[in-house]
Design a protein around this motif. Structure first.
Motif, short mmCIF file in Angstrom:
data_model
loop_
_atom_site.label_atom_id
_atom_site.label_comp_id
_atom_site.label_asym_id
_atom_site.label_seq_id
_atom_site.Cartn_x
_atom_site.Cartn_y
_atom_site.Cartn_z
N UNK A 27 21.92 3.35 -0.68
CA UNK A 27 20.64 3.82 -0.28
C UNK A 27 19.67 3.89 -1.80
N UNK A 28 20.22 4.25 -2.65
CA UNK A 28 19.47 3.90 -4.12
C UNK A 28 18.99 2.80 -4.25
N UNK A 29 19.71 1.81 -3.88
CA UNK A 29 19.30 0.31 -4.28
C UNK A 29 18.15 0.22 -3.13
N UNK A 30 18.45 0.40 -1.88
CA UNK A 30 17.30 0.38 -0.93
C UNK A 30 16.09 1.02 -1.32
N UNK A 31 16.18 2.19 -1.63
CA UNK A 31 14.67 2.87 -2.59
C UNK A 31 14.17 2.25 -3.48
N UNK A 36 9.65 -1.21 -5.29
CA UNK A 36 9.25 -2.48 -5.89
C UNK A 36 8.47 -3.32 -5.04
N UNK A 37 8.60 -3.15 -3.73
CA UNK A 37 7.77 -3.83 -2.61
C UNK A 37 6.43 -3.21 -2.59
N UNK A 38 6.42 -1.98 -2.76
CA UNK A 38 4.99 -1.25 -2.76
C UNK A 38 4.11 -1.60 -4.00
N UNK A 39 4.91 -1.77 -5.15
CA UNK A 39 4.26 -2.31 -6.35
C UNK A 39 3.68 -3.49 -6.31
N UNK A 40 4.59 -4.55 -5.67
CA UNK A 40 3.98 -5.93 -5.47
C UNK A 40 2.95 -6.00 -4.58
N UNK A 41 2.91 -5.06 -3.56
CA UNK A 41 1.66 -5.13 -2.54
C UNK A 41 0.46 -4.58 -3.14
N UNK A 42 0.92 -3.70 -4.15
CA UNK A 42 -0.34 -3.04 -4.87
C UNK A 42 -1.01 -4.13 -5.69
N UNK A 43 -0.33 -4.99 -6.27
CA UNK A 43 -0.74 -6.16 -6.95
C UNK A 43 -1.54 -7.07 -5.94
N UNK A 44 -1.02 -7.36 -4.87
CA UNK A 44 -1.53 -8.26 -3.85
C UNK A 44 -2.95 -7.59 -3.31
N UNK A 45 -2.94 -6.36 -3.13
CA UNK A 45 -4.15 -5.72 -2.76
C UNK A 45 -5.20 -5.69 -3.65
N UNK A 46 -4.80 -5.57 -4.91
CA UNK A 46 -6.00 -5.69 -5.70
C UNK A 46 -6.48 -7.20 -5.98
N UNK A 47 -5.59 -8.20 -5.81
CA UNK A 47 -5.87 -9.35 -5.91
C UNK A 47 -6.69 -9.73 -4.83
N UNK A 48 -6.53 -9.29 -3.62
CA UNK A 48 -7.15 -9.83 -2.38
C UNK A 48 -8.72 -8.93 -2.06
N UNK A 49 -8.53 -7.52 -2.27
CA UNK A 49 -9.48 -6.66 -1.90
C UNK A 49 -10.35 -6.00 -2.92
N UNK A 315 9.95 3.01 9.82
CA UNK A 315 9.56 2.64 8.89
C UNK A 315 8.57 1.19 8.89
N UNK A 316 9.26 0.24 9.83
CA UNK A 316 8.77 -1.05 10.06
C UNK A 316 7.31 -0.67 10.75
N UNK A 317 7.69 0.11 11.92
CA UNK A 317 6.45 0.41 12.57
C UNK A 317 5.36 1.06 11.91
N UNK A 318 5.63 2.00 10.95
CA UNK A 318 4.87 2.63 10.16
C UNK A 318 4.02 1.73 9.29
N UNK A 347 11.77 -7.63 0.25
CA UNK A 347 12.45 -6.73 -0.58
C UNK A 347 13.30 -6.12 0.18
N UNK A 348 13.07 -5.66 1.22
CA UNK A 348 14.11 -4.89 2.09
C UNK A 348 15.50 -5.68 2.62
N UNK A 349 15.36 -6.80 2.94
CA UNK A 349 16.22 -7.81 3.41
C UNK A 349 17.12 -8.20 2.07
N UNK A 350 16.13 -8.52 1.06
CA UNK A 350 17.02 -9.14 -0.25
C UNK A 350 17.52 -8.02 -1.08
#
Length: 370
Positions: A27-31, A36-49, A315-318, A347-350
């Motif tokens: 569960x630590x690895x999943x966390x 990491x996924x949220x960090x990457x999403x943040x970079x994508x958000x900055x680039x797009x919006x 989590x996915x629906x959220x 990231x979650x599957x990987x």
């Protein structure tokens, strides 16, 4: 003839399968993957919006649980996704790759809509709901037992078989809409029994989605007990590990395959009733909405554990509900929300790879001589 000495260095890094890994570390690895996924999403958000990622994430939270109505919608969608994943669990445990949940949902939804249209005055609403659930379960069961029969007796490829049946189910729904369209010529069914609400779920816990929660949680608990403590659950596990071993142990493999897919198809069919009778009150070819495929991810992320599926589904629906909110709030199209959801799933599957395997670094100076 002189001997030739070949000095070969080991690779700098190689993959090795983990023997064991504690649940805490897993569960630590999943966390870490989520962070990491949220960090990457943040970079994508900055680039797009060009927006502050924190504001966008607050928008995601607001979109999922920002009001009482949004909370119940998130709960409703979580229950639907969870129920589908629960339906897939016995089939996947048996290593029968049921990719046909979408079709089984549509068949259950078709049975539900037909009863709501043609039998709305035949009985009291409480009894009517019981009949609706039974009919939707039978419809999904029949749709699931078809590929099971051919797998059991002719060893057909269940992945392709169940996948193709999804498209057949869509055509059946399209055919039915021709007779059920309301208003005429609209090519849609419209809200069924809007005036009388016959066949609709009653309000529970102050919400029309309360009964959805009760039914799905009962199914989740029932599936956990069935898979862990029943003889049939044990047989499913043995057949999944090795059909030859199952036969040697005296297990009737064909019977187990057909029975398990009957259960899987029936539960997925009941999801059709949850959607049509308990939520949308209409039917279309998009009633399943791709959730049959998303539930596959939920099942695998949860290692087929019904309890973990609750968290994975939520989590996915959220994130999906929140992504829809930020798409409208920041003037983005639906593709932007799909990108964010896709990054999270990647990231979650990987991360499951790093739970099952580890990277082994070459020890300094270690070499192999031949």
């Amino acid at each position: 003839m002189s001997k030739e000495h070949i000095t070969r260095k080991e690779p700098l890094v190689r993959m090795g399968k983990r023997d064991t890994l504690s649940r805490t570390k897993a569960w630590g690895i999943r966390l870490i993957a989520v962070v990491l996924s949220l960090l990457v999403c943040a970079l994508v958000i900055v680039a797009i919006t060009k927006q502050n990622p924190i504001e966008v994430y607050l928008g995601i939270i607001d979109g999922a649980i920002g009001s009482n109505r949004r909370i119940w919608v998130t709960i409703r969608e979580t229950m639907v996704l969870l129920c589908i994943a629960i339906g897939l669990t016995p089939a996947f445990k048996m290593k029968f790759w049921n990719i046909g949940a979408e079709g089984q949902i549509l068949m259950g939804a078709t049975a539900t809509a037909a009863l709501m249209i043609y039998a709305k005055d035949a009985m009291p609403n409480a009894l009517f709901l019981v009949v609706i659930f039974a009919a939707s379960a039978v419809a999904g069961l029949l749709w699931g037992v078809i590929p099971a029969f051919f797998k059991a007796y002719f060893n057909t490829n269940e992945t392709l078989f169940t996948l193709m049946l999804n498209y057949v189910a869509m055509q059946i729904v399209t055919f039915c809409i021709v007779f059920w369209e309301n208003p005429t010529g609209s090519n849609t069914v419209g809200i069924i029994n809007a005036a009388t609400q016959k066949g609709w779920f009653p309000s529970v816990f102050g919400s029309s989605y309360g009964l959805n929660v009760i039914l799905v949680l009962i199914l989740t608990l029932g599936m956990y007990i069935y898979m862990k403590y029943s003889k049939q659950g044990y047989e499913i596990s043995v057949v999944g590990e090795s059909q030859n071993t199952a036969r040697y142990a005296g297990i009737h493999v064909r019977k187990v395959i057909i029975r398990t897919m009957m259960i899987s198809g029936a539960i997925c069919g009941m999801v059709g009733a949850l959607i049509v009778s308990g939520a949308s009150h209409t039917i279309s070819t998009s009633t399943a909405g791709g959730r049959g495929f998303t539930a596959i991810i939920v099942a695998w992320m949860s290692k087929l554990h019904p309890g973990a599926m609750i968290l994975a589904s939520f989590f996915l629906v959220f994130m999906q509900q929140g992504s829809i909110q930020i798409a409208s709030q920041f003037g983005l199209n639906e593709s932007a929300s799909d990108i964010i959801t896709g990054i999270l799933l990647f990231f979650l599957i990987g991360c499951e790879f790093f739970i099952n395997y580890k990277l082994e670094w070459r020890k300094r100076g270690k070499e192999e001589t031949k």
